[in-house]
Design a protein around this motif. Structure first.
Motif, PDB file in Angstrom:
ATOM      1  N   ALA A   5      57.515 117.478 105.358  1.00  0.00           N
ATOM      2  CA  ALA A   5      59.495 118.069 104.777  1.00  0.00           C
ATOM      3  C   ALA A   5      60.188 117.118 105.334  1.00  0.00           C
ATOM      4  O   ALA A   5      59.220 115.576 105.479  1.00  0.00           O
ATOM      5  N   LEU A   6      61.654 117.133 105.188  1.00  0.00           N
ATOM      6  CA  LEU A   6      62.659 116.433 105.493  1.00  0.00           C
ATOM      7  C   LEU A   6      63.572 117.514 106.415  1.00  0.00           C
ATOM      8  O   LEU A   6      64.027 117.490 105.624  1.00  0.00           O
ATOM      9  N   THR A   7      62.702 116.619 107.819  1.00  0.00           N
ATOM     10  CA  THR A   7      63.817 116.420 108.756  1.00  0.00           C
ATOM     11  C   THR A   7      64.508 115.677 109.284  1.00  0.00           C
ATOM     12  O   THR A   7      64.242 114.895 109.161  1.00  0.00           O
ATOM     13  N   SER A   8      65.784 115.848 108.722  1.00  0.00           N
ATOM     14  CA  SER A   8      67.274 114.781 109.617  1.00  0.00           C
ATOM     15  C   SER A   8      66.813 113.552 108.687  1.00  0.00           C
ATOM     16  O   SER A   8      67.057 113.025 109.518  1.00  0.00           O
ATOM     17  N   ASN A   9      66.516 113.561 107.769  1.00  0.00           N
ATOM     18  CA  ASN A   9      66.311 112.653 106.800  1.00  0.00           C
ATOM     19  C   ASN A   9      65.378 111.757 107.181  1.00  0.00           C
ATOM     20  O   ASN A   9      65.437 110.673 107.191  1.00  0.00           O
ATOM     21  N   VAL A  10      64.220 112.399 107.260  1.00  0.00           N
ATOM     22  CA  VAL A  10      63.110 111.628 108.040  1.00  0.00           C
ATOM     23  C   VAL A  10      61.758 112.481 106.955  1.00  0.00           C
ATOM     24  O   VAL A  10      61.640 114.140 107.476  1.00  0.00           O
ATOM     25  N   ILE A  11      60.936 111.441 106.595  1.00  0.00           N
ATOM     26  CA  ILE A  11      59.680 112.872 105.550  1.00  0.00           C
ATOM     27  C   ILE A  11      58.884 112.667 107.136  1.00  0.00           C
ATOM     28  O   ILE A  11      57.657 111.149 107.775  1.00  0.00           O
ATOM     29  N   VAL A  12      58.584 113.767 107.345  1.00  0.00           N
ATOM     30  CA  VAL A  12      57.718 114.203 108.682  1.00  0.00           C
ATOM     31  C   VAL A  12      55.894 114.686 107.663  1.00  0.00           C
ATOM     32  O   VAL A  12      56.429 115.760 107.193  1.00  0.00           O
ATOM     33  N   GLY A  13      54.951 114.419 108.350  1.00  0.00           N
ATOM     34  CA  GLY A  13      53.766 114.906 108.131  1.00  0.00           C
ATOM     35  C   GLY A  13      53.107 115.286 109.357  1.00  0.00           C
ATOM     36  O   GLY A  13      53.016 115.204 110.445  1.00  0.00           O
ATOM     37  N   SER A  14      52.615 116.231 109.124  1.00  0.00           N
ATOM     38  CA  SER A  14      51.629 116.726 110.483  1.00  0.00           C
ATOM     39  C   SER A  14      50.610 115.928 110.717  1.00  0.00           C
ATOM     40  O   SER A  14      49.878 114.976 110.108  1.00  0.00           O
ATOM     41  N   LEU A  15      49.927 115.442 111.509  1.00  0.00           N
ATOM     42  CA  LEU A  15      48.810 114.911 112.450  1.00  0.00           C
ATOM     43  C   LEU A  15      47.813 114.779 111.195  1.00  0.00           C
ATOM     44  O   LEU A  15      46.977 113.713 111.015  1.00  0.00           O
ATOM     45  N   ALA A  16      46.912 115.952 111.158  1.00  0.00           N
ATOM     46  CA  ALA A  16      46.190 115.838 110.230  1.00  0.00           C
ATOM     47  C   ALA A  16      46.417 115.128 108.700  1.00  0.00           C
ATOM     48  O   ALA A  16      45.638 114.787 107.980  1.00  0.00           O
ATOM     49  N   GLU A  17      47.354 114.728 108.509  1.00  0.00           N
ATOM     50  CA  GLU A  17      48.204 114.028 107.313  1.00  0.00           C
ATOM     51  C   GLU A  17      47.798 112.333 107.250  1.00  0.00           C
ATOM     52  O   GLU A  17      48.971 111.899 106.867  1.00  0.00           O
ATOM     53  N   GLN A  18      47.686 112.010 109.026  1.00  0.00           N
ATOM     54  CA  GLN A  18      48.228 110.941 109.379  1.00  0.00           C
ATOM     55  C   GLN A  18      47.902 109.781 108.114  1.00  0.00           C
ATOM     56  O   GLN A  18      48.551 109.158 108.288  1.00  0.00           O
ATOM     57  N   ASP A  19      47.032 109.779 107.870  1.00  0.00           N
ATOM     58  CA  ASP A  19      45.983 109.597 106.956  1.00  0.00           C
ATOM     59  C   ASP A  19      46.907 108.948 105.562  1.00  0.00           C
ATOM     60  O   ASP A  19      46.795 107.870 105.455  1.00  0.00           O
ATOM     61  N   ALA A  20      46.975 109.898 104.853  1.00  0.00           N
ATOM     62  CA  ALA A  20      46.933 110.566 103.572  1.00  0.00           C
ATOM     63  C   ALA A  20      48.684 110.081 103.732  1.00  0.00           C
ATOM     64  O   ALA A  20      49.215 108.929 102.142  1.00  0.00           O
ATOM     65  N   ILE A  21      49.262 110.058 104.187  1.00  0.00           N
ATOM     66  CA  ILE A  21      50.823 109.790 104.155  1.00  0.00           C
ATOM     67  C   ILE A  21      51.087 108.252 103.902  1.00  0.00           C
ATOM     68  O   ILE A  21      52.054 108.288 103.428  1.00  0.00           O
ATOM     69  N   VAL A  22      50.254 107.209 104.462  1.00  0.00           N
ATOM     70  CA  VAL A  22      50.074 106.113 103.899  1.00  0.00           C
ATOM     71  C   VAL A  22      49.755 105.794 102.357  1.00  0.00           C
ATOM     72  O   VAL A  22      50.963 105.154 101.249  1.00  0.00           O
ATOM     73  N   GLY A  23      48.781 106.825 101.966  1.00  0.00           N
ATOM     74  CA  GLY A  23      49.163 105.949 100.033  1.00  0.00           C
ATOM     75  C   GLY A  23      49.887 107.349  98.900  1.00  0.00           C
ATOM     76  O   GLY A  23      49.558 106.876  98.403  1.00  0.00           O
ATOM     77  N   ASP A  24      49.934 108.049  99.767  1.00  0.00           N
ATOM     78  CA  ASP A  24      51.592 109.028  99.869  1.00  0.00           C
ATOM     79  C   ASP A  24      53.088 108.756  99.320  1.00  0.00           C
ATOM     80  O   ASP A  24      53.343 108.983  99.052  1.00  0.00           O
ATOM     81  N   ILE A  25      53.637 107.412 100.285  1.00  0.00           N
ATOM     82  CA  ILE A  25      54.156 106.812 100.178  1.00  0.00           C
ATOM     83  C   ILE A  25      54.388 106.430  98.294  1.00  0.00           C
ATOM     84  O   ILE A  25      55.385 106.630  97.898  1.00  0.00           O
ATOM     85  N   ASN A  26      53.517 106.626  97.894  1.00  0.00           N
ATOM     86  CA  ASN A  26      53.871 105.620  96.069  1.00  0.00           C
ATOM     87  C   ASN A  26      54.436 107.179  95.576  1.00  0.00           C
ATOM     88  O   ASN A  26      55.370 107.117  94.645  1.00  0.00           O
ATOM     89  N   PRO A  27      53.683 108.198  95.235  1.00  0.00           N
ATOM     90  CA  PRO A  27      54.297 109.509  95.457  1.00  0.00           C
ATOM     91  C   PRO A  27      54.901 109.992  95.144  1.00  0.00           C
ATOM     92  O   PRO A  27      56.046 110.698  95.037  1.00  0.00           O
ATOM     93  N   LEU A  28      55.770 110.191  97.104  1.00  0.00           N
ATOM     94  CA  LEU A  28      56.956 110.061  97.229  1.00  0.00           C
ATOM     95  C   LEU A  28      58.162 109.596  96.566  1.00  0.00           C
ATOM     96  O   LEU A  28      59.547 109.986  96.384  1.00  0.00           O
ATOM     97  N   MET A  29      57.810 108.341  96.635  1.00  0.00           N
ATOM     98  CA  MET A  29      58.900 107.138  96.726  1.00  0.00           C
ATOM     99  C   MET A  29      59.286 107.768  95.233  1.00  0.00           C
ATOM    100  O   MET A  29      59.883 107.234  94.113  1.00  0.00           O
ATOM    101  N   ARG A  30      57.476 107.728  94.629  1.00  0.00           N
ATOM    102  CA  ARG A  30      58.410 108.022  92.710  1.00  0.00           C
ATOM    103  C   ARG A  30      59.191 109.156  92.213  1.00  0.00           C
ATOM    104  O   ARG A  30      59.720 109.443  91.496  1.00  0.00           O
ATOM    105  N   GLY A  31      58.601 110.157  93.354  1.00  0.00           N
ATOM    106  CA  GLY A  31      59.422 110.887  93.373  1.00  0.00           C
ATOM    107  C   GLY A  31      60.979 111.462  93.309  1.00  0.00           C
ATOM    108  O   GLY A  31      61.278 111.980  92.697  1.00  0.00           O
ATOM    109  N   ASN A  32      60.961 110.257  94.057  1.00  0.00           N
ATOM    110  CA  ASN A  32      62.423 110.342  94.103  1.00  0.00           C
ATOM    111  C   ASN A  32      63.437 109.188  92.874  1.00  0.00           C
ATOM    112  O   ASN A  32      64.278 108.089  93.589  1.00  0.00           O
ATOM    113  N   LYS A  33      62.445 108.343  91.734  1.00  0.00           N
ATOM    114  CA  LYS A  33      63.176 107.516  91.315  1.00  0.00           C
ATOM    115  C   LYS A  33      62.463 106.073  91.306  1.00  0.00           C
ATOM    116  O   LYS A  33      63.654 105.212  90.842  1.00  0.00           O
TER     117      LYS A  33
END
Length: 193
Positions: free
Chosen positions: A45-73
């Protein structure tokens, strides 16, 4: 005299690096995204211009930087600037799960350029903080005075461009033949004790 000069130079180089680190941490804070074009299926989720992931996603968020950035072109490679909490997470939860372990998490961090700063603080309730930027988005511009560029010389004055030892960058220098206190020439730089 040389040892004293080296000690004073090192103090000023460290102070200069901290000034740059503070500015480097402030730049992505001021320009962080206000749009999350792809939440990866509601994973983030984007909360106050910050991408927030749940504690359960803490490992995945590092790998998801690439698709999140590509989603924003934005296209890679990406530089990641994190605080010590983020560095601890990457070192202790991801780097320990390398190629020859039962879990291989190397794909999550191998394609990124890592930087860590003590000038990034965690917001309330956040475990770690990091910024991901397209490489080349943040940097410094070196600017030299005309006298330095032309390396002007008079009977008592010399301007030049010199390499800063221990830093690998250049600075404009001004030498005056007589003894003078030049500290007032650059009041913006911190003067460490």
């Amino acid at each position: 005299m040389q040892r004293e000069f080296n000690v004073q130079l090192k103090k000023n180089v460290v102070a200069l690096l901290n000034v740059w680190d503070v500015a480097g941490a402030a730049a992505p804070e001021a320009a962080k995204t206000q749009v999350l074009a792809d939440t990866l299926g509601g994973r983030y989720a984007l909360t106050s211009n910050v991408i927030v992931g749940s504690l359960a996603e803490q490992d995945a968020i590092v790998g998801d930087i690439n698709p999140l950035m590509r989603g924003n072109k934005f296209v890679g490679p990406f530089s990641v600037v994190g605080n010590p909490s983020f560095e601890s997470h990457v070192r202790n939860r991801l780097l320990e799960k390398g190629q020859f372990n039962t879990e291989d998490k190397t794909y999550q961090y191998n394609d990124k350029i890592w930087h860590f700063s003590t000038n990034l603080a965690n917001a309330s309730g956040h475990k770690a903080t990091a910024y991901a930027v397209q490489q080349g988005s943040v940097g410094i511009v070196q600017q030299f005075g005309p006298d330095n560029v032309m390396r002007n010389r008079t009977n008592k004055h010399t301007w030049d461009i010199e390499n800063i030892p221990m830093l690998g960058l250049s600075m404009g220098t001004y030498n005056y033949e007589d003894a003078v206190d030049g500290s007032a020439l650059f009041p913006a730089l911190p003067r460490p004790c």
